[in-house]
Design an enzyme around this catalytic site. Structure first.
Site, PDB file in Angstrom:
ATOM      1  N   ASN A 186       0.863  -1.174   0.000  1.00 29.56           N
ATOM      2  CA  ASN A 186       0.000   0.000   0.000  1.00 29.56           C
ATOM      3  C   ASN A 186       0.902   1.226   0.000  1.00 29.56           C
ATOM      4  O   ASN A 186       1.514   1.563   1.017  1.00 29.56           O
ATOM      5  CB  ASN A 186      -0.896  -0.002   1.239  1.00 29.56           C
ATOM      6  CG  ASN A 186      -1.829   1.196   1.293  1.00 29.56           C
ATOM      7  OD1 ASN A 186      -1.740   2.114   0.474  1.00 29.56           O
ATOM      8  ND2 ASN A 186      -2.731   1.209   2.259  1.00 29.56           N
ATOM      9  N   SER A 243      -0.630  13.746 -14.909  1.00 28.51           N
ATOM     10  CA  SER A 243      -1.774  13.674 -15.813  1.00 28.51           C
ATOM     11  C   SER A 243      -1.953  15.017 -16.507  1.00 28.51           C
ATOM     12  O   SER A 243      -1.686  16.075 -15.920  1.00 28.51           O
ATOM     13  CB  SER A 243      -3.046  13.333 -15.045  1.00 28.51           C
ATOM     14  OG  SER A 243      -4.197  13.485 -15.865  1.00 28.51           O
ATOM     15  N   TYR A 258      -8.209  15.107  -8.008  1.00 28.24           N
ATOM     16  CA  TYR A 258      -7.313  14.451  -8.962  1.00 28.24           C
ATOM     17  C   TYR A 258      -6.363  15.468  -9.602  1.00 28.24           C
ATOM     18  O   TYR A 258      -5.139  15.247  -9.657  1.00 28.24           O
ATOM     19  CB  TYR A 258      -8.134  13.736 -10.034  1.00 28.24           C
ATOM     20  CG  TYR A 258      -7.297  12.870 -10.950  1.00 28.24           C
ATOM     21  CD1 TYR A 258      -6.863  11.619 -10.547  1.00 28.24           C
ATOM     22  CD2 TYR A 258      -6.938  13.321 -12.222  1.00 28.24           C
ATOM     23  CE1 TYR A 258      -6.090  10.823 -11.384  1.00 28.24           C
ATOM     24  CE2 TYR A 258      -6.164  12.535 -13.064  1.00 28.24           C
ATOM     25  CZ  TYR A 258      -5.746  11.290 -12.639  1.00 28.24           C
ATOM     26  OH  TYR A 258      -4.968  10.507 -13.464  1.00 28.24           O
ATOM     27  N   ALA A 291      -5.463  18.390  -8.464  1.00 31.67           N
ATOM     28  CA  ALA A 291      -4.545  18.921  -7.448  1.00 31.67           C
ATOM     29  C   ALA A 291      -3.441  17.928  -7.136  1.00 31.67           C
ATOM     30  O   ALA A 291      -2.262  18.301  -7.021  1.00 31.67           O
ATOM     31  CB  ALA A 291      -5.320  19.271  -6.179  1.00 31.67           C
ATOM     32  N   SER A 292      -3.796  16.661  -7.008  1.00 32.24           N
ATOM     33  CA  SER A 292      -2.789  15.652  -6.665  1.00 32.24           C
ATOM     34  C   SER A 292      -1.763  15.497  -7.775  1.00 32.24           C
ATOM     35  O   SER A 292      -0.559  15.386  -7.521  1.00 32.24           O
ATOM     36  CB  SER A 292      -3.462  14.301  -6.375  1.00 32.24           C
ATOM     37  OG  SER A 292      -4.041  13.745  -7.541  1.00 32.24           O
ATOM     38  N   LYS A 293      -2.219  15.522  -9.010  1.00 30.47           N
ATOM     39  CA  LYS A 293      -1.304  15.333 -10.135  1.00 30.47           C
ATOM     40  C   LYS A 293      -0.456  16.581 -10.392  1.00 30.47           C
ATOM     41  O   LYS A 293       0.692  16.475 -10.846  1.00 30.47           O
ATOM     42  CB  LYS A 293      -2.087  14.927 -11.379  1.00 30.47           C
ATOM     43  CG  LYS A 293      -2.705  13.534 -11.291  1.00 30.47           C
ATOM     44  CD  LYS A 293      -1.634  12.469 -11.085  1.00 30.47           C
ATOM     45  CE  LYS A 293      -2.187  11.054 -11.200  1.00 30.47           C
ATOM     46  NZ  LYS A 293      -1.131  10.026 -11.062  1.00 30.47           N
TER      47      LYS A 293
END
Length: 247
Positions: A63, A142, A154, A156-158
């Site tokens: 994980n 992405s 999504y 923001a994370s990428k």
């Protein structure tokens, strides 16, 4: 073979882009540690690949959002192969949420896997590579991070992954570690299966090359970034999106 005897760890390896990268590198002679949280999916994929492609692939269930799990996975790779030449951080999750309706738990999960998970894998891999005096880190972001066309968590994370890459590249270059990011556009993977067909067609219509990407499109760029041919490239975010957006 370009990656002969290279030791490569790939996260998100059970399906999609990660699976394509595992297959590509194994065929090119690498020893590949395939890492995924889903043991059943991962083991089925690795068994099939080992039966059908040349190379040495081992499955490691982990994980990536948990420090201890990442640490154990990296240690297992080093114990088996004696080193770690490249890590390719593909693992990611997403969900379709309107911004104002995004539940806390969806935000937390996407950030935990896509951004924190990438950070944890990079940190533990860099420790090994620093001791070796060499190594290559490849992150996967992405095109949504460039366009904002996607759920806020999504995107923001990428986008965070791209910033993380730039910072790490500067700090780790003096110890012989290169860090780059691949920024795919819409790619034909199981994750895309959850997106409504109308949205998928709209995405394809926005791509100048008029098709979705395939896993092998990403694998070929990862292969270039993980070999000596790209020895003077670090800190870069490389778009592989058919012309959908520019960096």
């Amino acid at each position: 073979m370009k990656h002969q005897d290279q030791v490569v760890l790939v996260t998100g390896a059970g399906q999609g882009i990660g699976q394509s990268i595992v297959s590509y590198f194994a065929t090119a002679g690498a020893n590949v540690a395939a890492v995924d949280i889903n043991a059943d999916t991962l083991n089925a994929s690795v068994n099939e690949l080992n039966a059908n492609v040349a190379g040495n692939i081992v499955a490691i269930t982990a994980n990536i959002a948990k420090s201890d799990s990442v640490r154990d996975a990296i240690a297992a790779v080093v114990e088996k192969f004696g080193r770690l030449d490249a890590i390719i951080n593909v693992a990611g999750v997403g969900s379709i949420d309107a911004f104002v309706d995004t539940p806390d738990e969806h935000w937390d999960k996407v950030i935990a896997v896509n951004l924190t998970g990438t950070f944890l894998c990079c940190r533990e891999a860099a420790k090994v590579m620093q001791a070796q005096g060499s190594g290559c880190i490849i992150n996967v972001s992405s095109t949504a991070a460039l366009t904002g066309e996607g759920p806020s968590h999504y995107c923001a994370s990428k986008a965070g992954v791209m910033g993380l890459t730039r910072s790490m590249a500067r700090e780790l270059a003096p110890v012989g570690i290169r860090v780059n990011t691949i920024v795919p556009g819409p790619t034909n993977t199981p994750m895309m299966a959850d997106i409504p067909e109308e949205w998928t067609q709209q995405m394809i219509a926005a791509i100048p090359l008029a098709r979705m990407g395939e896993g092998e499109d990403i694998a070929k760029v990862a292969s270039f970034l993980a070999c000596d041919d790209s020895g003077f490239i670090t800190g870069q975010n490389i778009a592989v999106n058919g012309g959908m957006a520019f960096i």
